[in-house]
Design a protein around this motif. Structure first.
Motif, PDB file in Angstrom:
ATOM      1  N   THR A  34       0.821  -1.183   0.521  1.00  0.00           N
ATOM      2  CA  THR A  34      -0.247   0.235   0.086  1.00  0.00           C
ATOM      3  C   THR A  34       1.020   1.440   0.302  1.00  0.00           C
ATOM      4  O   THR A  34       0.672   1.919  -0.531  1.00  0.00           O
ATOM      5  CB  THR A  34      -1.107  -0.154   1.008  1.00  0.00           C
ATOM      6  N   LEU A  35       1.898   1.067   0.803  1.00  0.00           N
ATOM      7  CA  LEU A  35       3.063   2.561   1.035  1.00  0.00           C
ATOM      8  C   LEU A  35       2.983   2.624  -0.665  1.00  0.00           C
ATOM      9  O   LEU A  35       3.881   3.836  -1.157  1.00  0.00           O
ATOM     10  CB  LEU A  35       4.139   2.371   1.323  1.00  0.00           C
ATOM     11  N   SER A  36       3.497   1.190  -1.266  1.00  0.00           N
ATOM     12  CA  SER A  36       4.376   1.276  -2.692  1.00  0.00           C
ATOM     13  C   SER A  36       3.003   1.966  -3.471  1.00  0.00           C
ATOM     14  O   SER A  36       3.641   2.821  -4.153  1.00  0.00           O
ATOM     15  CB  SER A  36       5.083   0.046  -3.021  1.00  0.00           C
ATOM     16  N   ARG A  37       2.234   1.854  -3.616  1.00  0.00           N
ATOM     17  CA  ARG A  37       0.814   2.189  -4.462  1.00  0.00           C
ATOM     18  C   ARG A  37       0.402   3.501  -3.987  1.00  0.00           C
ATOM     19  O   ARG A  37       0.552   4.230  -5.416  1.00  0.00           O
ATOM     20  CB  ARG A  37      -0.197   1.428  -4.454  1.00  0.00           C
ATOM     21  N   THR A  38       1.074   3.988  -3.273  1.00  0.00           N
ATOM     22  CA  THR A  38       0.633   5.376  -2.830  1.00  0.00           C
ATOM     23  C   THR A  38       1.610   6.003  -2.682  1.00  0.00           C
ATOM     24  O   THR A  38       1.503   7.092  -3.069  1.00  0.00           O
ATOM     25  CB  THR A  38      -0.365   5.433  -1.742  1.00  0.00           C
ATOM     26  N   LYS A  39       3.175   6.128  -2.883  1.00  0.00           N
ATOM     27  CA  LYS A  39       4.619   6.245  -2.889  1.00  0.00           C
ATOM     28  C   LYS A  39       3.869   6.675  -1.778  1.00  0.00           C
ATOM     29  O   LYS A  39       3.892   8.717  -0.936  1.00  0.00           O
ATOM     30  CB  LYS A  39       3.967   7.076  -3.677  1.00  0.00           C
ATOM     31  N   ASN A  40       3.520   6.045  -0.409  1.00  0.00           N
ATOM     32  CA  ASN A  40       3.711   6.870   0.451  1.00  0.00           C
ATOM     33  C   ASN A  40       2.929   8.399   1.013  1.00  0.00           C
ATOM     34  O   ASN A  40       2.971   8.778   1.874  1.00  0.00           O
ATOM     35  CB  ASN A  40       5.196   7.362   1.715  1.00  0.00           C
ATOM     36  N   ARG A  41       1.925   7.888   0.590  1.00  0.00           N
ATOM     37  CA  ARG A  41       0.897   9.543   0.821  1.00  0.00           C
ATOM     38  C   ARG A  41      -0.759   9.063   1.010  1.00  0.00           C
ATOM     39  O   ARG A  41      -1.911  10.094   0.981  1.00  0.00           O
ATOM     40  CB  ARG A  41       0.083   9.818  -0.868  1.00  0.00           C
ATOM     41  N   ILE A  42      -1.040   7.624   1.329  1.00  0.00           N
ATOM     42  CA  ILE A  42      -1.218   6.476   1.978  1.00  0.00           C
ATOM     43  C   ILE A  42      -2.245   7.449   3.530  1.00  0.00           C
ATOM     44  O   ILE A  42      -1.128   7.936   3.982  1.00  0.00           O
ATOM     45  CB  ILE A  42      -1.366   5.271   1.830  1.00  0.00           C
ATOM     46  N   PRO A  43      -3.419   7.497   3.829  1.00  0.00           N
ATOM     47  CA  PRO A  43      -3.663   8.194   5.656  1.00  0.00           C
ATOM     48  C   PRO A  43      -3.594   7.201   6.218  1.00  0.00           C
ATOM     49  O   PRO A  43      -3.068   5.457   5.956  1.00  0.00           O
ATOM     50  CB  PRO A  43      -5.335   8.166   5.149  1.00  0.00           C
ATOM     51  N   HIS A  44      -2.883   7.432   7.596  1.00  0.00           N
ATOM     52  CA  HIS A  44      -1.969   6.551   8.425  1.00  0.00           C
ATOM     53  C   HIS A  44      -3.442   5.281   9.287  1.00  0.00           C
ATOM     54  O   HIS A  44      -3.575   4.476   8.540  1.00  0.00           O
ATOM     55  CB  HIS A  44      -2.520   6.901   9.935  1.00  0.00           C
ATOM     56  N   TRP A  45      -4.622   5.417   8.731  1.00  0.00           N
ATOM     57  CA  TRP A  45      -5.802   4.534   9.420  1.00  0.00           C
ATOM     58  C   TRP A  45      -5.841   3.284   8.234  1.00  0.00           C
ATOM     59  O   TRP A  45      -6.484   2.455   8.235  1.00  0.00           O
ATOM     60  CB  TRP A  45      -7.049   4.990   9.243  1.00  0.00           C
ATOM     61  N   PHE A  46      -5.785   4.426   6.632  1.00  0.00           N
ATOM     62  CA  PHE A  46      -6.109   3.046   6.207  1.00  0.00           C
ATOM     63  C   PHE A  46      -4.708   2.302   5.828  1.00  0.00           C
ATOM     64  O   PHE A  46      -5.683   1.313   5.414  1.00  0.00           O
ATOM     65  CB  PHE A  46      -6.344   4.230   4.918  1.00  0.00           C
ATOM     66  N   THR A  47      -3.465   2.162   5.551  1.00  0.00           N
ATOM     67  CA  THR A  47      -2.635   1.486   5.835  1.00  0.00           C
ATOM     68  C   THR A  47      -2.763   0.550   6.984  1.00  0.00           C
ATOM     69  O   THR A  47      -2.516  -0.977   6.390  1.00  0.00           O
ATOM     70  CB  THR A  47      -1.398   1.807   5.356  1.00  0.00           C
ATOM     71  N   GLU A  48      -3.327   1.028   7.802  1.00  0.00           N
ATOM     72  CA  GLU A  48      -3.280  -0.176   8.860  1.00  0.00           C
ATOM     73  C   GLU A  48      -4.863  -0.737   9.159  1.00  0.00           C
ATOM     74  O   GLU A  48      -4.718  -1.696   8.637  1.00  0.00           O
ATOM     75  CB  GLU A  48      -3.421   1.023  10.617  1.00  0.00           C
ATOM     76  N   ALA A  49      -6.219   0.050   7.892  1.00  0.00           N
ATOM     77  CA  ALA A  49      -6.730  -0.920   7.934  1.00  0.00           C
ATOM     78  C   ALA A  49      -6.611  -2.026   7.035  1.00  0.00           C
ATOM     79  O   ALA A  49      -6.781  -3.074   7.563  1.00  0.00           O
ATOM     80  CB  ALA A  49      -8.560   0.192   7.524  1.00  0.00           C
ATOM     81  N   SER A  50      -5.935  -1.634   5.229  1.00  0.00           N
ATOM     82  CA  SER A  50      -5.890  -2.667   4.837  1.00  0.00           C
ATOM     83  C   SER A  50      -4.440  -4.201   4.922  1.00  0.00           C
ATOM     84  O   SER A  50      -5.104  -4.781   4.871  1.00  0.00           O
ATOM     85  CB  SER A  50      -5.068  -1.774   3.601  1.00  0.00           C
ATOM     86  N   ALA A  51      -3.863  -3.305   6.316  1.00  0.00           N
ATOM     87  CA  ALA A  51      -2.407  -4.386   6.787  1.00  0.00           C
ATOM     88  C   ALA A  51      -3.457  -5.787   8.049  1.00  0.00           C
ATOM     89  O   ALA A  51      -3.713  -6.343   7.149  1.00  0.00           O
ATOM     90  CB  ALA A  51      -1.550  -3.617   7.531  1.00  0.00           C
ATOM     91  N   VAL A  52      -4.503  -4.977   8.410  1.00  0.00           N
ATOM     92  CA  VAL A  52      -5.386  -5.556   9.141  1.00  0.00           C
ATOM     93  C   VAL A  52      -6.159  -6.111   8.367  1.00  0.00           C
ATOM     94  O   VAL A  52      -6.499  -7.487   8.642  1.00  0.00           O
ATOM     95  CB  VAL A  52      -5.999  -5.046  10.216  1.00  0.00           C
ATOM     96  N   ASN A  53      -7.631  -6.076   8.071  1.00  0.00           N
ATOM     97  CA  ASN A  53      -7.590  -6.620   6.842  1.00  0.00           C
ATOM     98  C   ASN A  53      -7.251  -8.085   6.193  1.00  0.00           C
ATOM     99  O   ASN A  53      -8.084  -9.080   5.867  1.00  0.00           O
ATOM    100  CB  ASN A  53      -8.671  -6.221   6.166  1.00  0.00           C
ATOM    101  N   MET A  54      -6.311  -7.924   5.525  1.00  0.00           N
ATOM    102  CA  MET A  54      -5.356  -8.984   5.167  1.00  0.00           C
ATOM    103  C   MET A  54      -4.416  -9.757   5.831  1.00  0.00           C
ATOM    104  O   MET A  54      -4.090 -10.798   5.068  1.00  0.00           O
ATOM    105  CB  MET A  54      -3.833  -8.595   4.586  1.00  0.00           C
ATOM    106  N   GLU A  55      -4.510  -9.727   7.092  1.00  0.00           N
ATOM    107  CA  GLU A  55      -4.176 -10.844   8.008  1.00  0.00           C
ATOM    108  C   GLU A  55      -5.200 -12.512   7.597  1.00  0.00           C
ATOM    109  O   GLU A  55      -5.035 -12.971   8.363  1.00  0.00           O
ATOM    110  CB  GLU A  55      -4.495 -10.383   9.218  1.00  0.00           C
TER     111      GLU A  55
END
Length: 400
Positions: A34-55
């Motif tokens: 997600t950080l690569s796709r967004t060039k590190n411009r992703i909101p904090h909650w959104f990258t964590e939400a995606s990571a938890v979801n992919m667990e």
């Protein structure tokens, strides 16, 4: 380029101990994507939400209770608060809520707008678009509208988990019982014979204010009466389980199974009935064989618990034994492997995995676990002898 984790090991110099590090890898690797796709411009909650979801694991009961409190106390974090909660939490539960509420919002987003929605949002973040504008463009609602719709959906989700407010509440039911008891006593007193003339009436001791306010303690008979009127109420079934368990000195019995199954169906997120039925169906004396029918009954409850367990290999190891008993060696091997992933330094799990691999004639896997045993327990020469014998079989010598 690097994901750093502590080894899943107990003992001096290790602060974490055993844990499901594959689940952690899924989470952390998702961040790299997600950080690569967004060039590190992703909101904090959104990258964590995606990571938890992919667990890709079910929520544990503690998380469900935390989300329930956020709904009931009207303390859901809005888009501004949820990002701040990760770095400057106001309450001790804020950071955990930010992770779990974020994943819940992400799940809602996918269910309502489809799998493309979060990807399209990431691409807009990568282009430098602000979060509010990106959400409006992709989802067709602004952030306030999203939160209002999410809250309504979340309430329905709570209800499907057997959580959220119940009417009438247990307290209301207890008050009704107290009122019925008081009425019955008043009628009994009114019907009692009056004292003979000339004899002084003995007045009852005046109750304290606290005693007047106290409601009666719930009993099994009382709860059974409530269940006749509200047969599927999870809060009443939960109370029935606790009271019945107390009467059985904390030990689940066969007679409790129908009640435990009813409660498990009414509140599917609570592990308690599965833990109790696991205790019931796995109980056996040392050296005693595990009957196939009881191992079969234990499996679904062990699977439920293992899917939610992050720090112990106990359920995975017991599942490996259960599948071995019922003759499903493929599933037994998979669970033995999971036990060795969570607790790779536990010799007992390696022994179990090697035994099942030998039964499958999967000699490469057996060799891997026996080799690990020679490192874990170098003072036990039997491991080296087993390794030598296994390698002879692998080289074509007949098994002995």
């Amino acid at each position: 380029p690097t994901i750093a984790m502590e080894a899943p090991r107990e003992g001096p110099g290790h602060s974490v101990g055993s844990y499901d590090w594959l689940r952690v890898v899924r989470h952390e690797f998702t961040h790299t994507v997600t950080l690569s796709r967004t060039k590190n411009r992703i909101p904090h909650w959104f990258t964590e939400a995606s990571a938890v979801n992919m667990e890709d694991s079910p929520r544990d009961y503690g998380t469900c209770q935390l989300l329930e409190s956020a709904i009931e106390e009207d303390s859901l974090l809005d888009f501004g608060e949820i990002n701040v909660a990760f770095v400057r939490p106001k309450k001790k539960t804020d950071r955990q809520q930010a992770y779990m509420q974020g994943q819940w919002m992400y799940e809602y987003m996918i269910k309502k707008w489809g799998n493309r929605a979060p990807l399209d949002l990431m691409d807009r973040y990568a282009a430098g678009e602000r979060e509010g504008a990106a959400i409006k463009a992709v989802l067709g609602v602004d952030q306030g509208e999203f939160m209002g719709q999410f809250k309504e959906w979340a309430g329905k989700e709570l209800a499907s988990w057997g959580m959220g407010p119940q009417t009438p509440s247990i307290l209301d039911l207890l008050k009704e019982e107290g009122e019925k008891a008081a009425k019955a006593k008043a009628e009994k007193d009114a019907a009692a014979p009056k004292p003979a003339e000339g004899k002084e009436e003995v007045k009852p001791v005046e109750k304290t204010a606290k005693e007047k306010d106290d409601e009666p303690e719930p009993t099994i008979a009382m709860v059974d009466g409530w269940l006749e009127k509200y047969p599927d109420r999870p809060d009443i079934l939960s109370l029935a389980v606790r009271l019945t368990l107390n009467e059985a000195d904390g030990k689940p019995t066969e007679d409790m199974v129908p009640l435990l199954e009813r409660y498990a169906k009414a509140r599917p997120v609570d592990p308690l009935p599965h833990k109790l039925m696991t205790r019931l169906y796995t109980a056996r004396k040392a050296g005693e064989e595990w009957p196939v029918d009881r191992a079969t009954k234990a499996i679904p409850h062990l699977e439920y618990l293992d899917a939610r367990e992050q720090n112990s290999a106990a359920y995975a190891a017991e599942l490996a034994r259960a599948y071995q008993v019922v003759g499903d060696l493929d599933k037994a091997a998979a669970k033995a492997d999971r036990a060795c992933i969570i607790a790779p330094y536990e010799a007992g799990h390696r022994e179990l995995a090697a035994t099942i691999a030998m039964l499958k004639k999967d000699y490469l896997t057996a060799e891997r676990h026996i080799l690990a045993l020679t490192k874990l327990e170098p003072d036990r020469p039997i491991h080296a002898r087993r390794l030598e014998a296994l390698r002879k079989v692998m080289n074509g010598a007949p098994a002995r």
